[in-house]
Structure formats: C-alpha cells, structure tokens
Design an enzyme around this catalytic site. Structure first.
Site, PDB file in Angstrom:
ATOM      1  N   ASP A 183       0.831  -1.211   0.000  1.00 37.25           N
ATOM      2  CA  ASP A 183       0.000   0.000   0.000  1.00 37.25           C
ATOM      3  C   ASP A 183       0.865   1.262   0.000  1.00 37.25           C
ATOM      4  OD1 ASP A 183      -1.832  -1.985   0.322  1.00 37.25           O
ATOM      5  OD2 ASP A 183      -2.392  -1.465   2.370  1.00 37.25           O
ATOM      6  N   TYR A 222      -6.355 -10.739   9.991  1.00 34.17           N
ATOM      7  CA  TYR A 222      -5.155 -10.399   9.210  1.00 34.17           C
ATOM      8  C   TYR A 222      -3.909 -10.907   9.952  1.00 34.17           C
ATOM      9  CZ  TYR A 222      -1.994  -7.693   6.246  1.00 34.17           C
ATOM     10  OH  TYR A 222      -1.007  -7.330   5.361  1.00 34.17           O
TER      11      TYR A 222
HETATM   12  C1  GLA Z   1      -3.719  -4.769   3.430  1.00 36.16           C
HETATM   13  C2  GLA Z   1      -2.242  -4.619   3.811  1.00 36.16           C
HETATM   14  C3  GLA Z   1      -1.342  -4.938   2.621  1.00 36.16           C
HETATM   15  C4  GLA Z   1      -1.700  -6.285   2.008  1.00 36.16           C
HETATM   16  C5  GLA Z   1      -3.206  -6.389   1.759  1.00 36.16           C
HETATM   17  C6  GLA Z   1      -3.618  -7.749   1.287  1.00 36.16           C
HETATM   18  O1  GLA Z   1      -4.073  -3.804   2.472  1.00 36.16           O
HETATM   19  O2  GLA Z   1      -1.988  -3.303   4.241  1.00 36.16           O
HETATM   20  O3  GLA Z   1      -0.006  -4.900   3.017  1.00 36.16           O
HETATM   21  O4  GLA Z   1      -1.246  -7.338   2.809  1.00 36.16           O
HETATM   22  O5  GLA Z   1      -3.962  -6.073   2.912  1.00 36.16           O
HETATM   23  O6  GLA Z   1      -3.069  -8.000   0.046  1.00 36.16           O
END
Ligand code: GLA
Length: 382
Positions: free
Chosen positions: A173, A222
């Site tokens: 991101d 997550y």
């Molecule tokens: C979030 C996290 C990223 C990535 C996505 C899944 O956006 O911030 O680093 O792991 O989830 O792809």
C-alpha cells in the site's frame, strides 16, 4: 470532497490564522488488481494508484509541537516532539500520524513544530489504502524540505504501521502510494522491491464497488493469517531447508501436506502465479484471460485464504453475471471493503445501476461505485 488547492488553503488559513504560507502534499490511495496477501510473504502484487488521495497542508509553528486537524473526522490532535519517545497508540486515526512522526525521529530526521490540516477523498476503511495515503502524506508534510529517498519513505511508513499502529502489513500500500504512475498498474516484487509498469488495455475499465461494510474481526484475522503463513513456512522448511519464504514454494511441495494452514500457503503460491499470468495477459491485451485470473483469485481468497465475507461474495457473484464484466474479486485485506471489477468501458453505466439495485435489494445498502483511473504517486502540490 476536497476541492482545488485554494479551497484547502482557505481551510488551512481559517484553522491556523497566524501560520506562514503553507505547503501542500498529496498521497493517493490504491486499488490492488491482483496479488492479495502475498506482499508479507515476499510475493508479487499488481496494484495501481488511484486519483482519490489524502491531502495535507503544513506550515512551521515554532512551538516544538505538532498541531494536526482532520477535516474528515473534524477532530484534532496535538503532541510535542519530545513526547514522541513515550507516545502510546490511541487506536484511532491519530496513530498513523504519531506513528510516522515517531519513526522519523527514530530515523534521525530533525523534526520541527508544525501545523497540519488533513483532508482525504479516499473512502475510509474501504480497502483502498486510506491509511497508507495518510501515512505517506503526513510523512511528506513532516519532512517538508528535508530530502528522503522515496523508497525510504515507503519503508518508514510501513514501519509506522507495523510498530506503532500494530498491524503487521506488507509493503504494497505504501509503495503504491509513493510509486504509482498515471496510466499504468505496477507489478511489484515484494522480495526485491523491483517493479515494472504494466499499461492496461485501452478498452478496459477498473471499477471499485464499496460494500460499505468493514467487519471488526478484519484486523485480528489479518494478524492470524500472517502467523499461519509463518507456521506453514516453518513446516515446509523442515522438509525443504532451501525455502526462505512462501515465495520459494512450488505447488508440488504442498501436495502431501493436509493440515489447515496449508490452504493459506496454497493461496499464496497460486496467487503469485496468477499475478505473473495476469500481467502477461494484460500486456497481450487479453481481457478474457485477465478476467479469469481475477475471478480465480477471488475464489482462492474466499475458499483457501478465507478472508472474504457474504457481502463481498454477493458483490462478486452479482458482478460476474453482468454484461461486459470479465472478472471480479475482493481487493485488499478482506472482511468487507471493496471489490475490484474488470469491465468493458461501455458496460460501466449499466453495471453501476445493476450492482446498486441488487445490493440495495439484498442488503439494504447503497454501495459506492468508483471508476478508477491509474494515477500518479505522492507529490508536493505546485
Ligand atoms: C492490506 C495490507 C497490505 C496487504 C493487503 C492484502 O491492504 O496493508 O499490506 O497485505 O492487505 O493483500
């Protein structure tokens, strides 16, 4: 919505009447086309920066303190530069800002007291990286004037999120918010941090549909997935010592393992292959194949990685039966947020109507539908 720079400047002036002339920075959100939950496994991703962005106005205040106001939440925060070492997370938007300030200090950047005004056009918590954009824009505002390599900015923002905010996210991101480029998606290797621009076929439209839900368990799952990936890696390493991350794992290595986290690894391994295949299909202008990889990616996130939810599955399944829709999938971390849809350009208006009607009918929610054009990474506004 944030208007032109002059509007932001007027708001800045109204909030900080004694401040000298402010500077303005912008950092975009992103939509990930394919490659989810691969970044923290040294894998491949293919996001693009979008035009929606976080804007920050900033000026020195000579007080040795940061005074920050968010137009989006209509709330402010103040903290002294000397208090950063002992700062604790508050579990709200201010963590991203205090987190990057703490990392900048840790990095040895001489910080100055500043007044900051923040306003974002990125839907918050929709999986379009509103938080990475906030981190990047705040970092640039706090640096204002001090040079830092763009890749260092990316890493610093990721560290802020890992260390202060407490989310063990990967680098996708923040990287996209800094390195995005107009007209192209970015195929990023999260192990080497090398990236290639991949132009999208002309007649294709990328459309985000915001489910408008964000399930609470998102962050904890997550974390759980990050740990499951580590656990399955350790198990694979016992058999294959040369493997250093899930990036090195091939489908055959997984063939005989049947305990739970192997499903997670199966997703990561197959998703990396899909990113490569998707990028090739994209370069060849083969939209049908691009769509197939999109949808396979969703099924893998839904059934193997198990990070989808009923609302997002509904949006994907409804999208897939619309005319001119080649593929659909969840994008980002999951448990709500947005789907990303690959459409023929001319199909967008009808798609918008139909998906809104269907979601309203089944869930009583009007989803936000955003046509996404690949935009540029973070910059100072002239
Ligand atoms: C979030 C996290 C990223 C990535 C996505 C899944 O956006 O911030 O680093 O792991 O989830 O792809």
């Amino acid at each position: 919505m944030v208007g032109p720079k002059s509007e932001l400047e007027a708001k800045f002036r109204a909030r900080y009447p004694a401040a000298p002339a402010p500077r303005f920075f912008r950092a975009p959100g992103r939509i990930n086309l394919i490659g989810d939950h691969t970044d923290y496994n040294d894998g491949l991703v293919m996001p693009m920066a979008i035009e929606s962005a976080c804007f920050v106005g900033v000026a020195d205040n000579g007080l040795g303190r940061f005074r920050v106001f968010s137009e989006d939440v209509q709330e402010g925060v103040e903290f002294g530069i000397d208090d950063l070492e002992s700062a604790k997370p508050r579990h709200n938007w201010t963590d991203y800002i205090i987190g990057v300030a703490a990392e900048l200090r840790q990095f040895g950047i001489p910080l100055k007291g500043r007044d900051m005004l923040i306003e974002s056009t990125i839907p918050i918590g929709a999986g379009l990286s509103s938080s990475a954009a906030l981190e990047v824009a705040s970092t640039l505002a706090m640096l204002a004037g001090v040079r830092m390599e763009p890749l260092e900015v990316v890493k610093l923002c990721q560290r802020a999120e890992n260390n202060f905010v407490g989310v063990p996210c990967g680098i996708m991101d923040q990287f996209t918010s800094v390195f995005g480029r107009a007209g192209v998606a970015i195929k990023l290797d999260c192990r080497t941090l090398q990236y290639e621009p991949v132009p999208l076929p002309r007649n294709v439209a990328i459309v985000a549909v915001n489910s408008m839900v964000k399930h609470e368990l998102g962050t904890s799952v997550y974390r759980e997935r990050v740990n499951e990936c580590k656990a399955v890696l350790t198990a694979i390493q016992e058999k294959f010592p040369s493997v250093s991350s899930l990036r090195d794992v091939t489908p055959d290595m997984l063939a005989d393992v049947n305990w739970v986290p192997v499903k997670r690894a199966r997703h990561v391994v197959s998703e990396n292959l899909r990113v490569m295949a998707f990028a090739n299909a994209c370069r060849a202008g083969n939209i049908q194949s691009m769509g197939v990889y999109f949808t396979q990616s969703h099924r893998s996130l839904q059934n193997e990685f198990e990070v989808s939810c009923p609302e997002v599955d509904f949006l994907v399944d409804t999208a897939l039966i619309q005319n001119g829709c080649f593929g659909a999938r969840l994008t980002g971390g999951g448990f709500g947020g947005c789907t990303v849809n690959l459409l023929a350009r001319e199909a967008v208006p009808d798609f918008r109507t139909r998906i809104r009607e269907a979601y309203q009918y089944s869930y009583g929610i009007d989803p936000q539908v955003l046509l996404c054009e690949p935009g540029n990474g973070a910059s100072m506004l002239a």
